[in-house]
Design a protein around this motif. Structure first.
Motif, PDB file in Angstrom:
ATOM      1  N   MET A 193       0.823  -1.208   0.000  1.00 27.39           N
ATOM      2  CA  MET A 193       0.000   0.000   0.000  1.00 27.39           C
ATOM      3  C   MET A 193       0.855   1.255   0.000  1.00 27.39           C
ATOM      4  N   MET A 194       1.968   1.256   0.732  1.00 26.03           N
ATOM      5  CA  MET A 194       2.848   2.425   0.757  1.00 26.03           C
ATOM      6  C   MET A 194       3.450   2.669  -0.623  1.00 26.03           C
ATOM      7  N   LEU A 195       3.889   1.586  -1.274  1.00 32.10           N
ATOM      8  CA  LEU A 195       4.449   1.752  -2.613  1.00 32.10           C
ATOM      9  C   LEU A 195       3.369   2.213  -3.595  1.00 32.10           C
ATOM     10  N   HIS A 196       2.160   1.696  -3.430  1.00 33.76           N
ATOM     11  CA  HIS A 196       1.050   2.115  -4.285  1.00 33.76           C
ATOM     12  C   HIS A 196       0.754   3.601  -4.060  1.00 33.76           C
ATOM     13  N   ALA A 197       0.745   4.028  -2.808  1.00 33.43           N
ATOM     14  CA  ALA A 197       0.490   5.443  -2.508  1.00 33.43           C
ATOM     15  C   ALA A 197       1.579   6.317  -3.127  1.00 33.43           C
ATOM     16  N   TRP A 198       2.816   5.861  -3.042  1.00 31.39           N
ATOM     17  CA  TRP A 198       3.915   6.628  -3.640  1.00 31.39           C
ATOM     18  C   TRP A 198       3.722   6.716  -5.149  1.00 31.39           C
ATOM     19  N   ASP A 199       3.362   5.591  -5.766  1.00 34.53           N
ATOM     20  CA  ASP A 199       3.143   5.555  -7.201  1.00 34.53           C
ATOM     21  C   ASP A 199       1.997   6.486  -7.603  1.00 34.53           C
ATOM     22  N   MET A 200       0.914   6.458  -6.832  1.00 32.00           N
ATOM     23  CA  MET A 200      -0.216   7.340  -7.125  1.00 32.00           C
ATOM     24  C   MET A 200       0.199   8.808  -7.006  1.00 32.00           C
ATOM     25  N   GLY A 201       1.029   9.111  -6.031  1.00 29.64           N
ATOM     26  CA  GLY A 201       1.532  10.481  -5.893  1.00 29.64           C
ATOM     27  C   GLY A 201       2.367  10.888  -7.091  1.00 29.64           C
ATOM     28  N   GLN A 202       3.181   9.961  -7.583  1.00 30.01           N
ATOM     29  CA  GLN A 202       3.999  10.241  -8.764  1.00 30.01           C
ATOM     30  C   GLN A 202       3.115  10.476  -9.985  1.00 30.01           C
ATOM     31  N   ARG A 203       2.061   9.671 -10.118  1.00 30.36           N
ATOM     32  CA  ARG A 203       1.140   9.850 -11.246  1.00 30.36           C
ATOM     33  C   ARG A 203       0.416  11.194 -11.143  1.00 30.36           C
ATOM     34  N   ALA A 204       0.014  11.546  -9.919  1.00 20.89           N
ATOM     35  CA  ALA A 204      -0.646  12.840  -9.713  1.00 20.89           C
ATOM     36  C   ALA A 204       0.312  13.975 -10.074  1.00 20.89           C
ATOM     37  N   ALA A 205       1.560  13.836  -9.689  1.00 20.26           N
ATOM     38  CA  ALA A 205       2.552  14.861 -10.011  1.00 20.26           C
ATOM     39  C   ALA A 205       2.728  14.987 -11.523  1.00 20.26           C
ATOM     40  N   ALA A 206       2.725  13.843 -12.207  1.00 18.59           N
ATOM     41  CA  ALA A 206       2.870  13.865 -13.663  1.00 18.59           C
ATOM     42  C   ALA A 206       1.660  14.546 -14.313  1.00 18.59           C
ATOM     43  N   LEU A 207       0.464  14.259 -13.798  1.00 18.25           N
ATOM     44  CA  LEU A 207      -0.734  14.897 -14.341  1.00 18.25           C
ATOM     45  C   LEU A 207      -0.715  16.401 -14.106  1.00 18.25           C
ATOM     46  N   ILE A 208      -0.274  16.813 -12.931  1.00 16.62           N
ATOM     47  CA  ILE A 208      -0.188  18.242 -12.630  1.00 16.62           C
ATOM     48  C   ILE A 208       0.846  18.892 -13.535  1.00 16.62           C
ATOM     49  N   ALA A 209       1.960  18.215 -13.726  1.00 13.15           N
ATOM     50  CA  ALA A 209       3.015  18.765 -14.582  1.00 13.15           C
ATOM     51  C   ALA A 209       2.532  18.909 -16.017  1.00 13.15           C
ATOM     52  N   ALA A 210       1.743  17.941 -16.475  1.00 10.58           N
ATOM     53  CA  ALA A 210       1.240  17.994 -17.841  1.00 10.58           C
ATOM     54  C   ALA A 210       0.219  19.118 -18.013  1.00 10.58           C
ATOM     55  N   SER A 211      -0.554  19.389 -16.964  1.00 16.56           N
ATOM     56  CA  SER A 211      -1.586  20.416 -17.097  1.00 16.56           C
ATOM     57  C   SER A 211      -1.052  21.826 -16.834  1.00 16.56           C
ATOM     58  N   ALA A 212      -0.031  21.952 -16.024  1.00 14.78           N
ATOM     59  CA  ALA A 212       0.553  23.266 -15.714  1.00 14.78           C
ATOM     60  C   ALA A 212       2.049  23.107 -15.562  1.00 14.78           C
ATOM     61  N   PRO A 213       2.772  23.114 -16.681  1.00 20.23           N
ATOM     62  CA  PRO A 213       4.213  22.888 -16.599  1.00 20.23           C
ATOM     63  C   PRO A 213       4.906  23.922 -15.713  1.00 20.23           C
ATOM     64  N   VAL A 264       7.792  18.678   6.552  1.00 23.11           N
ATOM     65  CA  VAL A 264       7.491  17.345   7.071  1.00 23.11           C
ATOM     66  C   VAL A 264       7.107  16.417   5.923  1.00 23.11           C
ATOM     67  N   ALA A 265       6.318  16.925   4.974  1.00 24.77           N
ATOM     68  CA  ALA A 265       5.900  16.115   3.825  1.00 24.77           C
ATOM     69  C   ALA A 265       7.108  15.692   2.994  1.00 24.77           C
ATOM     70  N   HIS A 266       8.035  16.623   2.753  1.00 27.32           N
ATOM     71  CA  HIS A 266       9.258  16.275   2.007  1.00 27.32           C
ATOM     72  C   HIS A 266      10.006  15.148   2.712  1.00 27.32           C
ATOM     73  N   HIS A 267      10.121  15.238   4.020  1.00 24.84           N
ATOM     74  CA  HIS A 267      10.827  14.200   4.775  1.00 24.84           C
ATOM     75  C   HIS A 267      10.144  12.847   4.600  1.00 24.84           C
ATOM     76  N   VAL A 268       8.824  12.810   4.698  1.00 31.62           N
ATOM     77  CA  VAL A 268       8.076  11.549   4.552  1.00 31.62           C
ATOM     78  C   VAL A 268       8.277  10.966   3.160  1.00 31.62           C
ATOM     79  N   VAL A 269       8.127  11.806   2.144  1.00 27.82           N
ATOM     80  CA  VAL A 269       8.252  11.330   0.758  1.00 27.82           C
ATOM     81  C   VAL A 269       9.680  10.880   0.468  1.00 27.82           C
ATOM     82  N   ASP A 270      10.665  11.675   0.897  1.00 32.12           N
ATOM     83  CA  ASP A 270      12.062  11.317   0.641  1.00 32.12           C
ATOM     84  C   ASP A 270      12.464  10.022   1.321  1.00 32.12           C
ATOM     85  N   SER A 271      11.881   9.745   2.478  1.00 33.33           N
ATOM     86  CA  SER A 271      12.260   8.533   3.205  1.00 33.33           C
ATOM     87  C   SER A 271      11.518   7.300   2.696  1.00 33.33           C
ATOM     88  N   ARG A 272      10.521   7.443   1.828  1.00 37.70           N
ATOM     89  CA  ARG A 272       9.730   6.303   1.367  1.00 37.70           C
ATOM     90  C   ARG A 272       9.790   6.078  -0.133  1.00 37.70           C
TER      91      ARG A 272
END
Length: 129
Positions: A40-60, A111-119
């Motif tokens: 689930m943690m890896l899935h959540a990370w993957d979903m976050g990456q996909r969300a980031a990609a979608l945001i990047a595509a819509s507003a570079p 705090v969010a950066h720390h969580v994401v960077d560590s996972r």
């Protein structure tokens, strides 16, 4: 040994066997739940990456700006990771991050950066070797 003592010994032995079986079952369930939590943690990370990609595509991002630095994206990723780690709702995970940032005297984004960077999966893979 009296008949009552033999019966008591038999009962204690049966209960001991039953408790051992119960403990083994709990250990197996714990391993399964830990495995599911990791997935689930890896899935959540993957979903976050996909969300980031979608945001990047819509507003570079502007030249020289990193999308990873976008606070909302990092907070969303961290919220998903915490939700998977704690087995709680997204709202509860976000509240947990807010509380943690208040306790540590840091911004929510820090705090969010720390969580994401560590996972990230790369760190996760190295940790499990």
């Amino acid at each position: 040994m009296s008949e009552q003592a033999r019966l008591d010994c038999g009962l204690v032995t049966a209960q001991s066997v039953e408790l051992r079986a119960w403990a083994a079952d709990l250990r197996a369930r714990d391993r399964h739940m830990r495995s599911r939590a990791e997935e689930m943690m890896l899935h959540a990370w993957d979903m976050g990456q996909r969300a980031a990609a979608l945001i990047a595509a819509s507003a570079p991002a502007a030249p020289g700006e990193s999308l990873a630095a976008e606070p909302a994206v990092v907070v969303d990723q961290a919220t998903g990771i915490v939700s998977a780690q704690l087995g709680c709702s997204i709202a509860e995970a976000l509240a947990h991050l807010h509380e943690r940032s208040r306790r540590q005297g840091q911004t929510l984004e820090s705090v969010a950066h720390h969580v994401v960077d560590s996972r990230t999966p790369e760190r996760h893979a190295r940790r499990n070797r």
